[in-house]
Design a protein around this motif. Structure first.
Motif, PDB file in Angstrom:
ATOM      1  N   GLU A  88       0.821  -1.214   0.000  1.00 36.72           N
ATOM      2  CA  GLU A  88       0.000   0.000   0.000  1.00 36.72           C
ATOM      3  C   GLU A  88       0.855   1.264   0.000  1.00 36.72           C
ATOM      4  O   GLU A  88       0.533   2.242  -0.678  1.00 36.72           O
ATOM      5  CB  GLU A  88      -0.912  -0.005   1.229  1.00 36.72           C
ATOM      6  CG  GLU A  88      -1.885   1.162   1.283  1.00 36.72           C
ATOM      7  CD  GLU A  88      -2.840   1.060   2.443  1.00 36.72           C
ATOM      8  OE1 GLU A  88      -3.419   2.095   2.817  1.00 36.72           O
ATOM      9  OE2 GLU A  88      -3.021  -0.054   2.988  1.00 36.72           O
ATOM     10  N   ARG A  89       1.973   1.237   0.733  1.00 32.47           N
ATOM     11  CA  ARG A  89       2.797   2.448   0.858  1.00 32.47           C
ATOM     12  C   ARG A  89       3.835   2.596  -0.254  1.00 32.47           C
ATOM     13  O   ARG A  89       4.058   3.697  -0.759  1.00 32.47           O
ATOM     14  CB  ARG A  89       3.502   2.453   2.217  1.00 32.47           C
ATOM     15  CG  ARG A  89       4.370   3.689   2.446  1.00 32.47           C
ATOM     16  CD  ARG A  89       4.844   3.782   3.871  1.00 32.47           C
ATOM     17  NE  ARG A  89       5.760   4.886   4.075  1.00 32.47           N
ATOM     18  CZ  ARG A  89       6.362   5.180   5.218  1.00 32.47           C
ATOM     19  NH1 ARG A  89       6.130   4.441   6.294  1.00 32.47           N
ATOM     20  NH2 ARG A  89       7.201   6.200   5.312  1.00 32.47           N
ATOM     21  N   TRP A  90       4.493   1.472  -0.618  1.00 34.05           N
ATOM     22  CA  TRP A  90       5.604   1.570  -1.570  1.00 34.05           C
ATOM     23  C   TRP A  90       5.369   0.838  -2.893  1.00 34.05           C
ATOM     24  O   TRP A  90       6.057   1.107  -3.862  1.00 34.05           O
ATOM     25  CB  TRP A  90       6.884   1.034  -0.938  1.00 34.05           C
ATOM     26  CG  TRP A  90       7.429   1.909   0.142  1.00 34.05           C
ATOM     27  CD1 TRP A  90       8.101   3.102  -0.009  1.00 34.05           C
ATOM     28  CD2 TRP A  90       7.391   1.667   1.561  1.00 34.05           C
ATOM     29  NE1 TRP A  90       8.463   3.611   1.207  1.00 34.05           N
ATOM     30  CE2 TRP A  90       8.047   2.752   2.198  1.00 34.05           C
ATOM     31  CE3 TRP A  90       6.873   0.643   2.348  1.00 34.05           C
ATOM     32  CZ2 TRP A  90       8.187   2.833   3.583  1.00 34.05           C
ATOM     33  CZ3 TRP A  90       7.011   0.725   3.721  1.00 34.05           C
ATOM     34  CH2 TRP A  90       7.664   1.808   4.319  1.00 34.05           C
ATOM     35  N   GLY A  91       4.470  -0.124  -2.911  1.00 36.05           N
ATOM     36  CA  GLY A  91       4.153  -0.806  -4.158  1.00 36.05           C
ATOM     37  C   GLY A  91       5.100  -1.921  -4.553  1.00 36.05           C
ATOM     38  O   GLY A  91       4.801  -2.687  -5.478  1.00 36.05           O
ATOM     39  N   LYS A  92       6.229  -2.061  -3.869  1.00 32.86           N
ATOM     40  CA  LYS A  92       7.191  -3.121  -4.180  1.00 32.86           C
ATOM     41  C   LYS A  92       8.172  -3.243  -3.016  1.00 32.86           C
ATOM     42  O   LYS A  92       8.156  -2.432  -2.080  1.00 32.86           O
ATOM     43  CB  LYS A  92       7.960  -2.824  -5.467  1.00 32.86           C
ATOM     44  CG  LYS A  92       8.939  -1.668  -5.362  1.00 32.86           C
ATOM     45  CD  LYS A  92       9.716  -1.487  -6.656  1.00 32.86           C
ATOM     46  CE  LYS A  92      10.683  -0.314  -6.581  1.00 32.86           C
ATOM     47  NZ  LYS A  92      11.842  -0.558  -5.719  1.00 32.86           N
ATOM     48  N   LEU A  93       9.055  -4.241  -3.105  1.00 32.59           N
ATOM     49  CA  LEU A  93      10.118  -4.428  -2.130  1.00 32.59           C
ATOM     50  C   LEU A  93      11.361  -4.859  -2.896  1.00 32.59           C
ATOM     51  O   LEU A  93      11.265  -5.647  -3.847  1.00 32.59           O
ATOM     52  CB  LEU A  93       9.737  -5.495  -1.098  1.00 32.59           C
ATOM     53  CG  LEU A  93      10.775  -5.810  -0.009  1.00 32.59           C
ATOM     54  CD1 LEU A  93      10.971  -4.606   0.914  1.00 32.59           C
ATOM     55  CD2 LEU A  93      10.342  -7.023   0.810  1.00 32.59           C
ATOM     56  N   ASP A  94      12.530  -4.345  -2.495  1.00 29.71           N
ATOM     57  CA  ASP A  94      13.767  -4.685  -3.187  1.00 29.71           C
ATOM     58  C   ASP A  94      14.595  -5.743  -2.469  1.00 29.71           C
ATOM     59  O   ASP A  94      15.282  -6.537  -3.124  1.00 29.71           O
ATOM     60  CB  ASP A  94      14.630  -3.424  -3.362  1.00 29.71           C
ATOM     61  CG  ASP A  94      13.934  -2.359  -4.191  1.00 29.71           C
ATOM     62  OD1 ASP A  94      13.625  -2.644  -5.368  1.00 29.71           O
ATOM     63  OD2 ASP A  94      13.684  -1.262  -3.662  1.00 29.71           O
ATOM     64  N   ILE A  95      14.553  -5.746  -1.137  1.00 24.92           N
ATOM     65  CA  ILE A  95      15.436  -6.627  -0.368  1.00 24.92           C
ATOM     66  C   ILE A  95      14.684  -7.211   0.828  1.00 24.92           C
ATOM     67  O   ILE A  95      14.001  -6.482   1.535  1.00 24.92           O
ATOM     68  CB  ILE A  95      16.667  -5.856   0.153  1.00 24.92           C
ATOM     69  CG1 ILE A  95      17.464  -5.223  -0.993  1.00 24.92           C
ATOM     70  CG2 ILE A  95      17.572  -6.764   0.987  1.00 24.92           C
ATOM     71  CD1 ILE A  95      18.415  -4.127  -0.549  1.00 24.92           C
ATOM     72  N   LEU A  96      14.838  -8.501   1.024  1.00 27.17           N
ATOM     73  CA  LEU A  96      14.360  -9.163   2.238  1.00 27.17           C
ATOM     74  C   LEU A  96      15.551  -9.801   2.930  1.00 27.17           C
ATOM     75  O   LEU A  96      16.311 -10.550   2.296  1.00 27.17           O
ATOM     76  CB  LEU A  96      13.335 -10.246   1.913  1.00 27.17           C
ATOM     77  CG  LEU A  96      13.012 -11.221   3.064  1.00 27.17           C
ATOM     78  CD1 LEU A  96      12.288 -10.493   4.197  1.00 27.17           C
ATOM     79  CD2 LEU A  96      12.196 -12.409   2.575  1.00 27.17           C
ATOM     80  N   VAL A  97      15.723  -9.521   4.217  1.00 26.09           N
ATOM     81  CA  VAL A  97      16.702 -10.235   5.042  1.00 26.09           C
ATOM     82  C   VAL A  97      15.922 -10.924   6.158  1.00 26.09           C
ATOM     83  O   VAL A  97      15.469 -10.279   7.105  1.00 26.09           O
ATOM     84  CB  VAL A  97      17.767  -9.295   5.635  1.00 26.09           C
ATOM     85  CG1 VAL A  97      18.785 -10.118   6.423  1.00 26.09           C
ATOM     86  CG2 VAL A  97      18.459  -8.499   4.541  1.00 26.09           C
TER      87      VAL A  97
END
Length: 254
Positions: A88-97
């Motif tokens: 909802e806020r960013w529309g995507k994610l680049d990195i998961l740790v």
């Protein structure tokens, strides 16, 4: 020598277990490299300390920001909501740790209480799967999605008395390899990091008689892991042994 920490300016990263130990320093290093870090942990005080450090670094360099998410990873529905909130806020994610984990009890398998075994599996395995399910669609929307799953050599050594923890890390490494194979035709790269023996509270719990000064500081190990988030990384489905600065593939040929 480990690769240099990459430029992560404009990248959005989720780091679990970010209030202390390796996760804390991964979050700090990523923010210093320019990332906006979504820091997830149970301990609010540790998250606030992390936020203070990131804000101080930002004041000096103009790089890095943090969003704090106090969340117990035993709250599976909370993990689901995290993915929705990021979308909802960013529309995507680049990195998961996926760093958060618990040790359980160092004991013969037959002596371990059921509630201890179940907690290790819930936090180390089930919550990791739930996190993958929550953010997989978001990582696929990135131009260079990167997932780093924290593992352990215990998954392969299967030492006496480490049964539940070893089994949980073997499970997450297997999930990592399956996920990597599922996404190999996407820009997403999925790998595991084995930090090795590190000067953390979990290590002190596992080996109470050990001199912590003989072990690398978690900041040093974190600095070796962060390059796995580089948009230039091409490897997928492998494990990086931070202590030895080497990649290892445990996947058998088809």
């Amino acid at each position: 020598m480990p690769d240099p920490i990459p430029d992560l300016t404009g990248r959005l990263a989720v780091v679990t277990g970010a209030s202390r130990g390796i996760g804390y320093f991964i979050a700090r290093h990523m923010a210093a490299a320019g990332a906006h870090v979504i820091a997830v942990a149970r301990t609010v005080g540790g998250l606030e300390e992390l936020d203070d450090e990131i804000k101080a670094e930002h004041a000096r360099t103009g790089k890095g920001e943090a969003t704090l998410v106090p969340l117990d990873l035993a709250d599976m529905e909370g993990i689901d909501r995290l993915g929705g909130a990021i979308h909802e806020r960013w529309g995507k994610l680049d990195i998961l740790v996926a760093n958060a984990g618990v040790l359980g009890t160092i004991s013969p398998l037959g002596h371990i209480e059921a509630k201890t075994f179940e907690k290790v599996m819930a936090i180390n395995v089930t919550s990791t799967w739930r996190l993958i399910r929550s953010v997989d669609p978001l990582l696929r929307l990135s131009d260079a999605g990167r997932a780093i799953i924290l593992s352990s050599n215990a998954a392969h050594s299967a030492r006496a008395f480490w049964g539940p923890y070893a089994a949980s890390k073997a499970a997450v490494e297997t999930m990592m390899r399956s996920w990597a194979d599922e996404t190999k035709n996407y820009p997403l790269r999925v790998n595991a990091a084995d930090p090795g023996a590190t000067r953390t509270a979990m290590r002190a719990q596992a080996v109470p008689g050990e001199d912590p000064e003989t072990l690398p500081h978690p900041s040093e190990i974190a600095a070796r892991i962060v390059p796995m988030a580089s948009p230039e990384l091409t490897r997928t489905g492998q494990t990086y042994q931070a202590k030895h600065d080497r990649w290892v593939s445990y996947q058998q040929p088809a």
